[in-house]
Scaffold this active site. Structure first.
Site, mmCIF file in Angstrom:
data_model
loop_
_atom_site.group_PDB
_atom_site.id
_atom_site.type_symbol
_atom_site.label_atom_id
_atom_site.label_comp_id
_atom_site.label_asym_id
_atom_site.label_seq_id
_atom_site.Cartn_x
_atom_site.Cartn_y
_atom_site.Cartn_z
ATOM 1 N N PHE A 177 0.818 -1.213 0.000
ATOM 2 C CA PHE A 177 0.000 0.000 0.000
ATOM 3 C C PHE A 177 0.853 1.265 0.000
ATOM 4 C CE2 PHE A 177 -2.476 -3.281 2.078
ATOM 5 C CZ PHE A 177 -3.739 -3.115 1.558
ATOM 6 N N ASP B 219 -9.396 16.812 -13.825
ATOM 7 C CA ASP B 219 -10.548 16.055 -13.308
ATOM 8 C C ASP B 219 -11.497 15.665 -14.444
ATOM 9 O OD1 ASP B 219 -10.423 15.581 -10.584
ATOM 10 O OD2 ASP B 219 -11.268 17.537 -10.044
ATOM 11 N N TYR C 129 1.382 10.115 -11.400
ATOM 12 C CA TYR C 129 0.850 9.173 -10.408
ATOM 13 C C TYR C 129 0.280 7.936 -11.110
ATOM 14 C CZ TYR C 129 -2.553 7.108 -7.228
ATOM 15 O OH TYR C 129 -3.301 6.227 -6.501
HETATM 16 N N1 UDP Z 1 -13.576 17.823 -5.035
HETATM 17 C C1 UDP Z 1 -14.148 19.066 -4.768
HETATM 18 N N2 UDP Z 1 -13.634 19.801 -3.750
HETATM 19 C C2 UDP Z 1 -12.600 19.370 -2.965
HETATM 20 C C3 UDP Z 1 -12.038 18.098 -3.236
HETATM 21 C C4 UDP Z 1 -12.560 17.353 -4.277
HETATM 22 O O1 UDP Z 1 -15.095 19.486 -5.449
HETATM 23 O O2 UDP Z 1 -12.162 20.098 -2.080
HETATM 24 C C5 UDP Z 1 -14.121 17.010 -6.137
HETATM 25 C C6 UDP Z 1 -13.082 16.647 -7.190
HETATM 26 O O3 UDP Z 1 -13.051 17.617 -8.199
HETATM 27 C C7 UDP Z 1 -13.623 15.296 -7.672
HETATM 28 C C8 UDP Z 1 -14.324 14.698 -6.461
HETATM 29 O O4 UDP Z 1 -14.551 15.790 -5.568
HETATM 30 O O5 UDP Z 1 -14.583 15.477 -8.681
HETATM 31 C C9 UDP Z 1 -13.487 13.661 -5.733
HETATM 32 O O6 UDP Z 1 -12.194 14.208 -5.496
HETATM 33 P P1 UDP Z 1 -11.144 13.512 -4.561
HETATM 34 O O7 UDP Z 1 -9.947 14.414 -4.504
HETATM 35 O O8 UDP Z 1 -11.801 13.147 -3.270
HETATM 36 O O9 UDP Z 1 -10.802 12.150 -5.303
HETATM 37 P P2 UDP Z 1 -10.285 11.864 -6.798
HETATM 38 O O10 UDP Z 1 -11.534 11.625 -7.603
HETATM 39 O O11 UDP Z 1 -9.507 13.046 -7.247
HETATM 40 O O12 UDP Z 1 -9.469 10.640 -6.652
#
Ligand code: UDP
Length: 338
Positions: A74, A291, A142
């Site tokens: 992990f 994103d 990543y």
């Molecule tokens: N997100 C958001 N505000 C935050 C953090 C995340 O709107 O402060 C949104 C981000 O754009 C994505 C979703 O929440 O669409 C999940 O983001 P996270 O970083 O939790 O996980 P990821 O999908 O990036 O692995």
């Protein structure tokens, strides 16, 4: 059957839940963690060895001392933005250090490996939901580093007979249902803990990263999967390899198969924390770079092949467990003032 398992990164979020899961199932666990992001306080079961996979001598002595039946790995760096700014760190930690681990496993004939991979190996989705046959075309260091390890595992299977299962997590979330473990990232970047920290006042308002996506409410859709269900899939993968039912290098998606928008997550969390007298504060923001609009897993292969049956498919349960943990960290009970 009881096994002796090395859990690398067992002081981190998912690793620490895994250690509990394995120990309660009767397995013997040794944790290797350099505590760069993990916390010794999260290793509540099993024995902790503090050290890094960069240290080949330490790995050699650990494998000499213990006859491991399998390894779960992990210990990766996992922040997309950071990987873009510091790719060398990601390739060193996620790829080179994993190779050290595979080297020592090969020398000592340890043949079963479970690897924390990610949906980021797919890059920008061309179809949804995403199945394992979707092209792997990562768009950041990543995802690329995790995909490189998956490629190494394929070659190690062919050349050295290593069995491995790469588990491609979608959005790992939630916390131990018994309230003993949870997410402790610093800095925290994930949506659910940020929402809950805003409610507990451990941080300011949560920002919605864009409402102009081509989705029903304009916010991004993700597939949130409970950390306990992830752990169950890891245990099933190891058992399947150990029983000879899975050979070579295999990869499975792990998701709930249900998309939830950022807006929906905030609404569910808001309703939950209000029951305790708290409130989520929300700000509107712009899109975060990189994103995709929608990331939802097809995880039917894990269900069919591993017999994986996620127990916590409901977003409300995931957030309720995370909220229980957040209240513990923040030292909160019910808020009667509000
Ligand atoms: N997100 C958001 N505000 C935050 C953090 C995340 O709107 O402060 C949104 C981000 O754009 C994505 C979703 O929440 O669409 C999940 O983001 P996270 O970083 O939790 O996980 P990821 O999908 O990036 O692995």
């Amino acid at each position: 059957m009881n096994m002796k398992i090395l859990v690398v990164g067992g002081a981190g979020y998912i690793g620490s839940h895994m250690v509990k899961h394995l120990v309660l199932a009767g397995h013997e666990v040794v944790v290797l963690d350099d505590l760069s992001t993990g916390l010794a306080s999260q290793v509540k079961w099993g024995r902790l060895v503090v050290g890094s996979t960069a240290d080949a001598e330490l790995l050699a002595s650990l494998f000499k001392e213990h006859r491991f039946d399998g390894v779960m790995h992990f210990a990766g760096s996992s922040l997309v933005g950071e990987s873009v700014a510091e790719p060398a760190r990601y390739y060193r930690n996620n790829v080179a250090n994993t190779l050290n681990l595979l080297d020592v496993m090969t020398v000592h004939g340890v043949r079963h490996f479970v690897f924390s991979s990610t949906a980021a190996v797919y890059g920008e989705p061309v179809t949804t939901p995403i199945g394992e046959t979707h092209p792997c075309a990562p768009i950041n260091p990543y995802g690329a580093s995790k995909w490189m390890v998956e490629r190494m595992l394929q070659d190690h299977a062919a050349a050295y007979g290593l069995n491995s299962v790469s588990l491609r997590y979608f959005n790992a979330s939630g916390a131990d249902p018994e309230g003993e473990l949870g997410e402790c990232h610093d800095p925290e970047t994930h949506l659910i803990p940020l929402i809950l920290r805003s409610a507990s006042s451990r941080s300011g308002p949560v920002t919605v990263f864009g409402r102009d996506y081509p989705t029903s409410d304009g916010t991004c859709i993700r597939d949130y999967v409970h950390v306990t269900d992830l752990c169950e899939a890891h245990a099933l993968a190891l058992e399947a390899m150990f029983a000879g039912r899975l050979e070579g290098a295999t990869a499975f998606n792990l998701g709930s198969e249900q998309g939830a928008s950022v807006n929906a997550v905030i609404e569910v969390a808001q309703a939950l924390v209000r029951e305790d007298g708290y409130e989520v504060a929300v700000l509107e923001g712009t899109r975060r770079r990189g994103d995709p609009a929608v990331l939802v897993a097809d995880s039917s292969l894990a269900r069919q092949t591993l017999g994986w049956k996620p127990r916590f498919g409901q977003l409300r349960e995931i957030i309720a467990h995370a909220w229980q943990w957040e209240k513990r960290l923040a030292g909160l009970g019910k808020n009667n003032r509000k």
